[in-house]
Design an enzyme around this catalytic site. Structure first.
Site, short mmCIF file in Angstrom:
data_model
loop_
_atom_site.label_atom_id
_atom_site.label_comp_id
_atom_site.label_asym_id
_atom_site.label_seq_id
_atom_site.Cartn_x
_atom_site.Cartn_y
_atom_site.Cartn_z
CE LYS A 111 -7.96 1.85 -0.86
NZ LYS A 111 -6.68 2.51 -0.57
CG HIS B 61 -0.91 7.08 -0.99
ND1 HIS B 61 -2.11 7.26 -1.66
CD2 HIS B 61 -1.21 6.37 0.13
CE1 HIS B 61 -3.09 6.70 -0.97
NE2 HIS B 61 -2.57 6.14 0.12
CG HIS C 260 -1.90 1.15 1.21
ND1 HIS C 260 -3.25 0.95 1.38
CD2 HIS C 260 -1.76 2.48 1.03
CE1 HIS C 260 -3.89 2.10 1.32
NE2 HIS C 260 -2.98 3.06 1.11
CG ASP D 44 -1.91 4.73 4.03
OD1 ASP D 44 -1.97 5.12 2.85
OD2 ASP D 44 -2.68 5.15 4.92
CG HIS E 146 -10.23 4.40 3.04
ND1 HIS E 146 -9.06 5.13 3.21
CD2 HIS E 146 -11.07 4.83 4.02
CE1 HIS E 146 -9.20 5.95 4.23
NE2 HIS E 146 -10.42 5.78 4.74
CG ASN F 62 -5.35 8.46 -3.50
OD1 ASN F 62 -4.33 7.85 -3.81
ND2 ASN F 62 -5.50 9.06 -2.33
CG HIS G 80 -5.27 2.12 5.54
ND1 HIS G 80 -6.62 2.02 5.79
CD2 HIS G 80 -5.15 2.84 4.40
CE1 HIS G 80 -7.29 2.66 4.86
NE2 HIS G 80 -6.42 3.16 4.00
#
Length: 404
Positions: free
Chosen positions: A159, A76, A74, A307, A196, A102, A234
């Protein structure tokens, strides 16, 4: 060396001076010395350069850990110029990473995912074998055909962001029943659903949103698609940990370093700490303990997912600060130290390198890496475009370092 347990104690003592406490799960340790020194941010992520040098008991512990190269399930990476700053950090620590979609606009199609992957690969350092594993952003209108196109392109997951739940989630799902066509195609093609897991009903307290999602939305998904592989991303609560432990074999969970380290007092007591603000938000100590117990248990359906979510420091310190904690350059040593402090180093490789690959249905990495016992201090910040990003543990001294 300021152990992670002592760091939590340190945070608690600083809060207690302002009338608060931070519950810690460990027996009392030697009190760290007083902290001084200049700080760039008004509310730093940890004690900075003059942090205490108290030494945790490591007698009898190994001097090195040799294990299968780990993956981050996970991550970003953002987009644009900052890729040059953050991609090398993850590439230096992990072999593969599930990259979140995202962006603005979100990565909703296989074509957009291919283009984003190319932008990431342009910043992977020469000689690195780092592989970004792309995901697509699920919306109310994602057609089943797009799931098939993603599968043909080699992308393994979509996702699910509840609309408005977190950073750049406004285009997310408003009602999971609107996604049933896409979810059916995902079940048929073996495509994973990454969740999420929070509701966004304003009547639900922010600290209860994960529990309510697990009690209401998740059963709707699993009852209608019993063979769909689902990752609770997460996880932050004992309810999520228990659901995975007791639930079907097609449900797993990723675990972040911050939710193993910190409870909500670290964020709120003695002044708000914006660098500890993330979503899902930090929870009570009982939940932190449950997450640590699950992650270090050796159970095959818990695995590493940082995350790691960088934001420019000025955006973290604004009147409406961004949610996200940056941990990519130091997450692996932190995880190892948590496992060591909980007597579970023998189960660390499974969590970091084996369980995630098995659940995603990909081979383990063939190369091995080595963590060595070597004290080092986490930098106060890292370059992030025209600004800086403050990492989790800024100024903290860690006892493990990845040998490169």
């Amino acid at each position: 060396l300021l152990s992670l347990a002592m760091w939590r104690t340190r945070l608690g003592k600083e809060s207690a001076l302002r009338g608060g406490t931070l519950a810690v799960a460990h027996a009392p340790l030697a009190s760290p010395r007083r902290l001084d020194g200049a700080r760039r941010s008004r509310c730093p992520a940890t004690p900075t350069r003059d942090a205490a040098e108290a030494v945790g008991d490591t007698s009898g512990g190994p001097e090195r850990l040799t294990f299968t190269a780990p993956d981050d399930w996970h991550l970003h990476l953002r987009d644009g110029d900052v890729l040059a700053d953050v991609v090398p950090h993850s590439a230096s620590q992990f072999s593969r990473a599930i990259v979140m979609p995202n962006l603005t606009p979100p990565v909703t199609t296989a074509k957009l995912a291919c283009e984003y992957r190319a932008r990431i690969m342009a910043h992977v350092p020469e000689g690195s074998s780092f592989e970004p594993l792309m995901t697509l952003y699920l919306t109310d209108n994602t057609p089943a055909e797009e799931v098939h196109r993603a599968k043909e392109a080699g992308f393994r997951a979509f996702k699910l962001y509840p609309a408005g739940a977190t950073t750049n989630s406004d285009s997310g799902v408003t009602d999971v029943r609107k996604c049933f066509g896409a979810l059916k195609a995902m079940e048929e093609t073996g495509t994973l659903l990454l969740v999420h897991g929070e509701v966004v009903d304003p009547k639900i307290d922010i600290f209860d949103r994960e529990r309510v999602f697990i009690e209401t939305v998740l059963p709707t998904i699993l009852d209608n698609f019993p063979n769909l592989k689902v990752v609770l991303e997460h996880i932050t609560t004992k309810h999520a940990a228990r659901f995975v432990l007791d639930g079907p074999k097609n449900v797993a969970a990723s675990v972040t370093p911050q939710h193993m380290l910190l409870n909500r007092n670290a964020l709120l007591v003695g002044g708000i700490k914006p660098h500890f603000y993330c979503l899902p938000i930090l929870k009570r100590e009982e939940h932190r303990l449950a997450i640590v117990e699950a992650a270090t248990s050796g159970h095959p359906r818990f695995f590493l997912g940082t995350d790691s979510a960088p934001h420019a420091d000025q955006n973290k310190l604004s009147a409406c600060g961004c949610a996200g904690i940056y941990s990519a350059p130091l997450a692996l040593p932190i995880y190892a130290q948590v496992f060591e402090e909980n007597g579970a180093l023998d189960r660390f490789e499974g969590f970091a390198s084996v369980n995630g690959a098995a659940f995603y249905g990909v081979p383990r990495n063939e190369r091995v890496v080595e963590l060595v016992r070597e004290d080092w201090r986490v930098p106060a910040n890292y370059k992030f475009g025209d600004d800086v990003v403050v990492p989790l543990g800024a100024g903290l001294k860690l006892r493990w370092r990845l040998r490169t």
